[in-house]
Design a protein around this motif. Structure first.
Motif, PDB file in Angstrom:
ATOM      1  N   ILE A  35       1.040  -1.079   0.037  1.00  0.00           N
ATOM      2  CA  ILE A  35      -0.067  -0.145   0.019  1.00  0.00           C
ATOM      3  C   ILE A  35       0.836   1.302   0.022  1.00  0.00           C
ATOM      4  N   ALA A  70       2.066   5.035   0.271  1.00  0.00           N
ATOM      5  CA  ALA A  70       1.269   6.343   0.510  1.00  0.00           C
ATOM      6  C   ALA A  70       2.212   7.474   0.376  1.00  0.00           C
ATOM      7  N   VAL A  93      -3.096   7.360   0.943  1.00  0.00           N
ATOM      8  CA  VAL A  93      -2.622   6.254  -0.030  1.00  0.00           C
ATOM      9  C   VAL A  93      -2.709   6.928  -1.476  1.00  0.00           C
ATOM     10  N   TYR A 127      -4.520   6.473   7.284  1.00  0.00           N
ATOM     11  CA  TYR A 127      -4.385   7.491   5.903  1.00  0.00           C
ATOM     12  C   TYR A 127      -5.879   7.649   5.784  1.00  0.00           C
TER      13      TYR A 127
END
Length: 343
Positions: free
Chosen positions: A163, A165, A170, A299
């Motif tokens: 993931i 970010a 993200v 996030y």
């Protein structure tokens, strides 16, 4: 809302994808294996917030989700024209000593009217008429059909490696199909959550088996102190389940299956003469205090729906609603064991 990427296609990911799609979102599910498998496939399908003696905020959440089930199932049937074998059949918790001080208690005479054939040592039971069951495998198949009917894009065999970010957002997912972008993202990877985020989720293995009750003699779900029996309408009885902190060690063991059979026979002796149909296992996503982690993450555009432990089937409708609300910006705080009461 525009686009949402969901990582994980168990009951939580599928239920949330359907709810989001019904609210107008464009949804894609990423699944590294086969859709609807994992803990969803391995479960028994009990809807038992009362019989399982859930406590505090988890109990409140479970009862709320149970109350959503009838309409949720009707909606799925309307979309798919498929039955999910949902039954509000009530659940019995046998007791060895009388407990007349409890409002749920029924004596042996009353118990025999609801279910005959239980062990002679059982004096009565606690009766929870609002608890019930759903055929979890049938439900998983129906959810897949519903999701596809609504236009959800399901990408099986797709690995999510990272993931990615920047700051508090993200930016994309790094996957086996390349980088993938969306307005919002949802992590619903169950026991495997820590592979992508350092959340306090760990696997708890559960072994299970089924026997065939040709006489359909067991009609009620029986929830004992160390085993449960879930009768299906086709004569199958699901027997479960061990709880083992063994990481991702796969497979059934002789001691695990023997333990389940001995405990089941001690409650319902007729099982001793029933044919064994199959055995299996799965990995539950355990979270501290057995509370799921739902809602916002660190996030702002990544939602969390994990840690459902033994209650993923039960909590699917309420989880889908909470996460869809989050995606619409109606909820900003993460839902954990300390913040559940805000809902």
């Amino acid at each position: 809302m525009s686009s949402v990427l969901i990582i994980g296609s168990g009951i939580i990911g599928l239920a949330t994808a359907i709810e989001l799609s019904l609210r107008g979102a464009s949804v894609t599910i990423l699944e590294r294996g086969a859709c609807g498998q994992g803990a969803t496939w391995a479960a028994a399908g009990m809807l038992a917030p009362e019989a399982e003696q859930l406590e505090g905020a988890l109990r409140e959440l479970g009862i709320r989700s149970r109350s959503l089930y009838p309409e949720w199932i009707r909606k799925l049937i309307h979309i798919t024209n498929r039955d999910c074998s949902y039954r509000c059949c009530g659940i019995l918790t046998p007791t060895l000593s009388p407990q007349p001080h409890l409002p749920e208690y029924i004596d042996r005479t009353q118990l025999n009217k609801k279910q005959q054939g239980l062990c002679d040592a059982i004096s009565g039971a606690l009766w929870y008429p609002e608890d019930g069951q759903v055929d979890n495998r049938c439900l998983a198949e129906t959810l897949i059909v519903a999701a596809r009917t609504l236009g959800v894009n399901i990408l099986e065999g797709t690995n999510v490696y990272q993931i990615a970010a920047s700051g508090d957002r993200v930016t994309h997912l790094e996957t086996s199909l390349g980088n993938m972008h969306a307005d919002r993202y949802l992590l619903a990877t169950g026991a495997w959550t820590r592979e992508l985020m350092p959340l306090p989720i760990s696997p708890r293995k559960g072994q299970m088996l089924s026997v065939f009750d040709r006489d359909r003699s067991l009609q009620r779900v029986i929830f004992g102190s160390n085993v449960y029996l879930v009768p299906r309408q086709d004569g199958t009885i699901i027997i479960g389940a061990t709880v083992e902190d063994v990481g991702f060690t796969a497979g059934n063991t002789a001691v695990g299956i023997a333990q389940l059979l001995n405990n089941a026979i001690s409650i319902y002796p007729a099982i001793a003469d029933m044919n064994i149909q199959s055995t299996w296992w799965g990995f539950r996503p355990f979270a501290p205090n057995e509370m799921p982690i739902l809602g916002a993450s660190i996030y702002e555009n990544l939602g969390l729906a994990t840690g459902h432990y033994r209650n993923g089937i039960l909590l699917a409708p309420i989880t889908a609603r909470i996460l869809a609300d989050w995606a619409e910006g109606n909820i900003t705080d993460r839902l954990t064991s300390s913040s559940t009461k805000s809902f």
